[in-house]
Design an enzyme around this catalytic site. Structure first.
Site, short mmCIF file in Angstrom:
data_model
loop_
_atom_site.label_atom_id
_atom_site.label_comp_id
_atom_site.label_asym_id
_atom_site.label_seq_id
_atom_site.Cartn_x
_atom_site.Cartn_y
_atom_site.Cartn_z
CB THR A 180 -0.84 0.06 1.31
OG1 THR A 180 -1.26 -1.24 1.64
CG2 THR A 180 -2.03 0.97 1.17
NE ARG A 231 -8.77 -8.00 0.29
CZ ARG A 231 -7.74 -7.22 0.61
NH1 ARG A 231 -7.13 -6.51 -0.32
NH2 ARG A 231 -7.32 -7.13 1.86
N GLY A 248 -10.31 -4.31 0.07
CA GLY A 248 -9.65 -4.24 1.37
C GLY A 248 -9.94 -2.94 2.08
CG ASP A 249 -7.08 -1.44 4.95
OD1 ASP A 249 -6.60 -2.13 4.02
OD2 ASP A 249 -6.37 -0.76 5.72
CB THR A 276 0.08 -0.08 5.07
OG1 THR A 276 0.68 -1.25 4.49
CG2 THR A 276 1.03 0.46 6.13
N GLY A 277 -1.65 -2.88 5.86
CA GLY A 277 -1.58 -4.17 6.54
C GLY A 277 -2.57 -5.12 5.93
N GLY A 316 -5.81 -6.01 5.22
CA GLY A 316 -6.94 -5.10 5.24
C GLY A 316 -8.17 -5.58 5.98
#
Lengths: 311, 311
Positions: free
Chosen positions: A177, A205, A207-208, A228-229, A231
């Protein structure tokens, strides 16, 4: 009142593990971060807005093939590139985001159009692409997004059910990210996040990164945050807004709120990653619970740094 | 310890204005709400889980042509039906959601599969449909979703840039959504939300309904929440999670947290709508700042009600 200006950027938590990182690669990553940091900080220094600064940083990181966003986006299960981005400003809490966007060089610029020139917050898929085309964005061919390393990552797992967060597990999981947060001269905050998603991801999909409150949040009363990670954990915890809520409702400092979220609340769900955040005093915090996070910050007090691991 | 069980449901804030509501229509709405409420509360009474109860209520409301979700979904600008749904449980903070899903009778059941049988939280568009098909969901033809009133609402504005929240402005704006929250015997909380979006919406717009933290949130430590209103404002405020954060970090009661969010924080952005929420003691709150909200609740203390306006 003139505020201290401040800018922080990240290029993803979950870096290459130390053993895989060569001096040449490390130098390339740091150079790319420094380039984005300096040019985006110039925007603030010249009196530009927090929004303009985070957009500048994010587009530069999107243009680098090193980070999983824009040009460096990973391959989906269908061999395409689906990108997500979001942006928010802290004065009026306006926000814009795009998800599953294909073929656009800088998704963060489309997110900015959504924020500034539509009644929407989040647009996705072909609809988001139509919106981008209406605003004059050019459609890039597949060759623009082609990268040998990304292609090989995909080939390794493409016939499996596996999906992965950028780098292969052998090389450590990397949560690809990019993002930026800023406080400008008049004390306005802004946050931006952009990603190319997960290698071999399927089923549309999301994510965050494009979710306001999960991957991105900004509020002049508290802070601006970019996460970031992995999500899904950030979405279930509503991580970006959680930092703000801990400051506003519990009175925590920026640093304590960020630490609580990354070192206590996220690990409870086994979530891994990090965030960058800035408050209205220009303070910066950059906690992460992964091995590393590509990151940097610069402020008007003359402080500046670029780091990858917990040095 | 055996907990008080409790269930609340909504069929959207922003109802028909009183002048447009005929006794026959009002009876139909109330009957439909009562049917969903009673059958879903039976699930709790027989020792079922909060998740099963909110799924039961939501599928029944999705199956009614009266509410803008599932069968009653409005038309998009392209004459299709794009549905969003999300679900969350408060014990482990697991969540699942789908967005821009076409041709599936009960989107909330797909969201439940995402939560229980995938590593994802949010799937969208054709990818979400592929996921649904993989799990055996049957694709319904357009005729299943056809409704004369919805079609006429669309025809009225289809060649314009306008989009609207279900009912036409002449008849008041209606924020078409359905949702349910529950507390079961062992004190687990759950929330579910489902919507057919906005008439004539375009560009793959996603509202708050499928967004964990914005339209739906559940946490056994605080509450379960399902929102309804103009989604963009709920997304910018991270409304569902905001109720939980006010309880956890500021110590507010369920009622005070819901009131703060709907009567103070949302109107600051000119946001309109409401929410239903339940806590672990089985308490229910159902604040709304629109003219009405189709709603009902039932609990193990023997209380029960169905309402539309601020009576």
């Amino acid at each position: 009142m003139k505020h201290n200006t401040s800018l922080a950027i990240h290029g993803g938590a979950g870096t290459l593990v130390r053993g895989m990182m060569t001096p040449t690669l490390e130098k390339a990553y740091k150079k790319s971060l420094e380039h984005a940091l300096n040019l985006a900080y110039d925007v603030l220094e010249k009196g530009g807005t927090a929004i303009d600064a985070v957009v500048k940083a994010t587009t530069l990181l999107e243009d680098s093939p090193l980070f999983n966003a824009g040009k460096g986006s990973v391959f989906t299960a269908e061999g395409t590139h689906e990108m997500d981005a979001s942006i928010m400003e802290g004065e009026q809490l306006r926000a814009g985001a795009v998800s599953l966007l294909k073929g656009i060089r800088n998704p963060i610029l489309v997110a900015k159009e959504v924020m500034e020139n539509s009644e929407y917050v989040l647009l996705a898929g072909d609809g988001a692409l139509k919106f981008a085309e209406k605003f004059g964005f050019i459609h890039e061919g597949d060759d623009y997004f082609y990268d040998k390393l990304r292609f090989e990552q995909w080939q390794e797992i493409k016939d499996t059910e596996k999906f992965q967060l950028d780098h292969s597990p052998k090389k450590d999981s990397k949560f690809g990210t990019v993002g930026a947060v800023a406080c400008d001269r008049i004390g306005n905050l802004a946050a931006a996040t952009s990603t190319g998603g997960m290698t071999n991801k399927r089923f549309g999909r999301i994510g965050d990164s494009p979710i306001i409150g999960a991957g991105t949040y900004a509020n002049n009363n508290t802070c601006a945050v970019s996460c970031t990670g992995n999500g899904e954990y950030f979405m279930r915890n509503v991580t970006a807004y959680e930092v703000s809520a801990l400051m506003e409702f519990k009175g925590l400092s920026l640093k304590d709120a960020g630490d609580e979220v990354i070192y206590n609340r996220l690990p409870k769900l086994k979530g891994e990653g990090g965030l960058i955040a800035v408050d209205r005093s220009g303070r910066v915090t950059m906690p992460f619970n992964s091995e590393g996070m590509y990151r940097g910050f610069k402020n008007s007090v003359g402080e500046s740094s670029i780091s990858i691991y917990k040095d």
